[in-house]
Design an enzyme around this catalytic site. Structure first.
Site, PDB file in Angstrom:
ATOM      1  N   TYR A 148      33.344  34.704 -25.155  1.00  0.00           N
ATOM      2  CA  TYR A 148      32.651  34.424 -26.419  1.00  0.00           C
ATOM      3  C   TYR A 148      31.260  33.869 -26.144  1.00  0.00           C
ATOM      4  CZ  TYR A 148      32.291  33.305 -31.386  1.00  0.00           C
ATOM      5  OH  TYR A 148      31.904  33.261 -32.705  1.00  0.00           O
ATOM      6  N   ARG A 186      40.597  53.338 -37.018  1.00  0.00           N
ATOM      7  CA  ARG A 186      40.684  54.089 -35.764  1.00  0.00           C
ATOM      8  C   ARG A 186      42.019  54.783 -35.547  1.00  0.00           C
ATOM      9  NH1 ARG A 186      38.943  50.326 -30.945  1.00  0.00           N
ATOM     10  NH2 ARG A 186      39.862  48.672 -32.221  1.00  0.00           N
ATOM     11  N   GLY A 233      30.555  42.927 -33.802  1.00  0.00           N
ATOM     12  CA  GLY A 233      31.635  42.806 -32.833  1.00  0.00           C
ATOM     13  C   GLY A 233      31.770  44.058 -31.997  1.00  0.00           C
ATOM     14  N   MET A 290      35.174  45.673 -30.857  1.00  0.00           N
ATOM     15  CA  MET A 290      36.621  45.786 -30.695  1.00  0.00           C
ATOM     16  C   MET A 290      37.001  46.834 -29.662  1.00  0.00           C
ATOM     17  SD  MET A 290      37.861  45.361 -34.652  1.00  0.00           S
ATOM     18  CE  MET A 290      39.598  45.395 -34.227  1.00  0.00           C
TER      19      MET A 290
END
Length: 339
Positions: free
Chosen positions: A58, A179, A244, A246
């Site tokens: 992070y 997805r 983001g 993913m």
């Protein structure tokens, strides 16, 4: 006052398998200082940012050792000194990054935001990360009007659900991209429309589904080639915002699309907004979102609840793919077995 030893979820190192680094341990609460409140934590979610904090990936990492959990809600049990408008029994929003995977916390009274008493604390516990992310991405980059079109991927995520709910309230149309086929039903169940599975021919299938609409904003949480798929759906002069990855891959997009179509590419990280935003603006956003949670406009799907003793299991579940909703830790809830 708690009659059992306080417990929290602590980690002393970071590693690639997040559920292996987090441990539930007993600890001793220090004496309550003037200006502090003792808060019993009612609910705290496990977010992707929590997982990335445990793995060390992070953008903002607390010093070690640390207690997990970036957001949550609690109930005030005791106040030392000036109450600053709070009362014992109040349900409060916990400050971001305070280590919410804990049965109890001592926190400065001035950092606690009172919340409605008659609202599900589980839904309120998700107030400080995903809902403001969705709200701000809808308002900070493009001046959207009723009737405008937005496209987003990861539509089955918590942010995706909140964004669709907020957009619907404002009369904004959303094309929801996922997805996998198995995620479509969850988006429909949450009230989403125009749900498509991502693929190379996404722009054509968008046209087939909704016609030649003018898509002004694209919101990307996946990265990789999926960023370009969204960009190709934008009208000339549109804006793509990434928040983001993913897919675990860098954003990929050919200059053919963002140069010749005059697209704007932006990044969004809520932590940066918290640093810049004035206290009045933050309070206004929380008040708006809390009201929308209270009246049922905003709601996130929840897959499972875990006790403080099974935090490692909660982290493992949150880290797994193909979830149907959020993972919630209830540090002071009824004992629950590992799932």
């Amino acid at each position: 006052m708690t009659t059992h030893p306080p417990k929290h979820a602590r980690y002393a190192y970071r590693g690639p398998v997040p559920h292996e680094v987090i441990k539930t341990v007993e600890f001793t609460l220090p004496p309550l200082q003037p200006g502090e409140a003792r808060v019993a934590v009612l609910a705290a979610p496990v977010n992707p940012s929590d997982i990335l904090t445990l793995t060390g990936e992070y953008g903002l990492l607390p010093p070690l050792p640390a207690v997990g959990g970036n957001e949550g809600v609690g109930r005030v049990e005791e106040i030392a000194g000036e109450p600053n408008g709070l009362e014992v029994g109040d349900v409060v929003l916990l400050p971001v990054g305070c280590g919410t995977w804990s049965t109890h916390l001592h926190l400065p009274v001035k950092t606690l935001v009172p919340l409605p008493h008659d609202v599900d604390p589980v839904q309120l516990s998700m107030l400080t990360v995903n809902p403001p992310t969705a709200l701000l991405m809808l308002s900070e980059f493009v001046e959207l009007q009723p009737g405008d079109w937005v496209i987003q991927n990861a539509a089955n995520s918590a942010v995706g659900g909140y964004l669709a709910q907020l957009a619907k309230r404002r009369g904004i149309n959303v094309i929801n991209v996922v997805r996998r086929e198995s995620a479509i039903e969850a988006v429909w169940a949450a009230g989403g429309e125009h749900v498509l599975v991502d693929a190379e021919d996404l722009p054509k299938r968008v046209r087939d589904a909704v016609g030649e609409v003018h898509v002004r904003l694209a919101v990307d949480c996946v990265g990789g080639v999926h960023t370009e798929h969204l960009a190709r759906c934008l009208a000339a002069g549109g804006t793509l915002v990434n928040y983001g990855s993913m897919s675990g891959e860098r954003c990929m997009i050919s200059p053919r699309y963002f140069v010749f179509n005059d697209l704007t590419l932006r990044g969004f990280w809520l932590s940066q907004w918290y640093k810049r935003a004035a206290a009045e603006r933050r309070r206004a956003v929380f008040a708006e979102l809390a009201g929308l949670v209270a009246d049922g406009t905003l709601h996130a799907r929840v897959q499972d609840h875990y006790s403080i003793d099974h935090v490692a299991d909660a982290v493992r579940a949150a880290h797994a793919g193909a979830r149907s909703g959020k993972i919630i830790i209830e540090p002071n809830g009824p004992p629950r077995a590992a799932i």
